[in-house]
Design an enzyme around this catalytic site. Sequence first.
Site: not given
Ligand code: NOJ
Length: 725
Positions: A271
């Site tokens: 993530d």
């Molecule tokens: C953080 C989030 O937790 C995740 O769900 C998301 O896909 C990513 N950022 C990218 O934007």
Amino acid sequence: MIEQCRNVDLQNYIDRMTQDEKIAQLLQLAAPFFEGANEGGQITGPMASLGITDEMVQGAGSVLGLAGAEEVIAVQKAHLAKNRHGIPLLVMADIVHGFKTIFPVPLAIGCSWDLELAEKSAEIAAREAAVSGVHVTFAPMVDLVRDPRWGRVMESTGEDPYLNSEFARAFVRGFQGQNLQGDKMRVAACVKHFAAYGLSEGGRDYNTVDLSERQLREYYLPAYKAALDEGCEMVMTSFNTVDGVPSTGNRKLMRELLREEWGFDGVIISDWGAVKELIPHGVAEDEAEAAYRAIQAGVDIEMMTSCYVHYLPRLIQEGLVEEKLVDEAVMRILELKMKLGLFDEPLRGADPKAEQEIVFCEEHRLASRELAAKSCVLLKNDGVLPLGKHQKIALIGPLASSGDILGPWSWSGSQEDAVRLDEAMRSYVGSSRLIVTQGCGLESSIEGQMERAVAAAREADVIVLALGEDSEWSGEAGCRSDIRLPQAQLDLISWLKPLGKPMVAVLFNGRPLDLHGVFGETNAVLEAWYPGSEGGAAVSDILFGEVNPSGKLTMSIPYSVGQIPVYYNHFNTGRPKDAPDAQVRYVSQYLDIPNEPLLPFGYGLSYTSFAYSGLTLSSETMTEKEPITVRVTVTNTGSCAGEEVVQLYVRDWSGDVVRPLKELKGWTKVFLQPGEKAEVAFTLCEKQLRYHHANLQYKSDTGRFTVFVGTNSRDAAGAEFRLEK
Ligand code: NOJ
């Protein structure tokens, strides 16, 4: 748009790449880093501190948060001109519940219990995203959720592992289709957040998760596995720890479980920033150690930190990381690029003309409206709904004329395009029978507004309140400890209540709320969640009876925050409160609030009523080879046609470990005219009774079971059978 792609000699690419070039493939950067992007070159703040060089950008394997055909084409062309091997970028984005045509938030989609429409919503999202140049969506999010304080519950389909698994599959089918390789109108899916992110302690985002391996396997893993069984191409790690180890550095989760046990050979992405976060988590001293832990654990792509590009070369040189690990990760990334046909057509579906025609087209908006209406849950109705078109209506509340009904993760959607409740209701009754006034802000009172609201309500036959949450109050980092509506909105109800007019509350929000001050004070409550682009229209369709509501909760509505987590598939405890011999005091209970939620999983009303009768089992004995058939008759006993979600639950009375009071095992939808009956039949087999034993073996127990069929997880008739070997 379906074509065949050639096979590319990927090993040849890898053989020709330098070590730095290979490591750069593992880097994912946001759009501003890339030439050709609208905000290209604007590297400020934390992004500047990543220390990203031009060479790294030129070699980067993927970009996130980029969409729009022309922009993607410009970025891809500029990239190909500079990348020494002509390796195209993968374009990834969060297309969570629609691209430009925004569908209801996933929690709402879950409440439709409609897998076909869910799949269609993902297919439409994929189509719009694909023509806008996106290759991979960071969806579906399938984290099991039990704590409505957590802002991200709106991204999940709720608290049940079986239901979540079915929706996970439907979303993956919708995004990827049958032939991702040749179908340019689909995108690859990335299931997230692996694993158990939904259990963040106290409902606070990014927080610790600690649970037994048995619980992890029993409740939290099934939906990720279901997505992968459906062919999902990617997995994203979660921000939390699991058993003390952050997921992004968790070898057991990724190498042992995902890769070895499940045989997943697609791409694993961290993530955002999660590799470097291994430092504040406290399992890495510095970026080098963070890179070491993440690559060893199995992360292929590092999203938006630069530990790999800066430190993997040294770690390899020192012999701490085998270059083979990098080669394998690069191979998986190149394979995905090949699958998507990018070596042949690096621009893939990106097409400004198609984008003009397809994105936010009438057909897509109609699909969104249909799903939004099916996702609304009627929580209460004393007969005031549906509204009559002859009635004079006062529409009051901070969300009466608001476009903030798309919900979080709608970044390509525009609030200006959303159909607002007032405009949609006006199209039903005309301006003369609809008085609209704000009443208050979402969080604060506004001078003179309460008085205006009272005056408007005096003129009306019925009051419709449009209440709820600002979309910023849920989603990532959108956690709340108090999940009641803000006092200003509750005050609005108190001002209007003495008028004695019928009041309908329509709620736009991203989580199950504590409905004190709303539920008891109003005559009807419609939970609309964040219904998306056509939200106002869908809600009006229900308010005026054009659509008969059929949504059912997939996450319990708590009585109050003090009983959280509250979920239907809980254990009985050794001192259940409702036991015939229960003592007054020494039972498992709160002294001040009920144990039960205000409204349970599976609950939702209709404008008609359904009666269940004649529950029968084909046999009182089930064996491994002989499933049983469960039959029930459902009759529409009301005066209008309607759809019912018939739910099947099971209880295992004596397990190797404690089994929940009820577990969802199936559902079906029936549409019945007034007076019409249908016999509904479910097949139940031994496999459906398996669960993880104390030693983690997945098997069933012989003995006594009850099967329940009913309208929700609370109100369901039961019949007993025995499982025998
Ligand atoms: C953080 C989030 O937790 C995740 O769900 C998301 O896909 C990513 N950022 C990218 O934007």
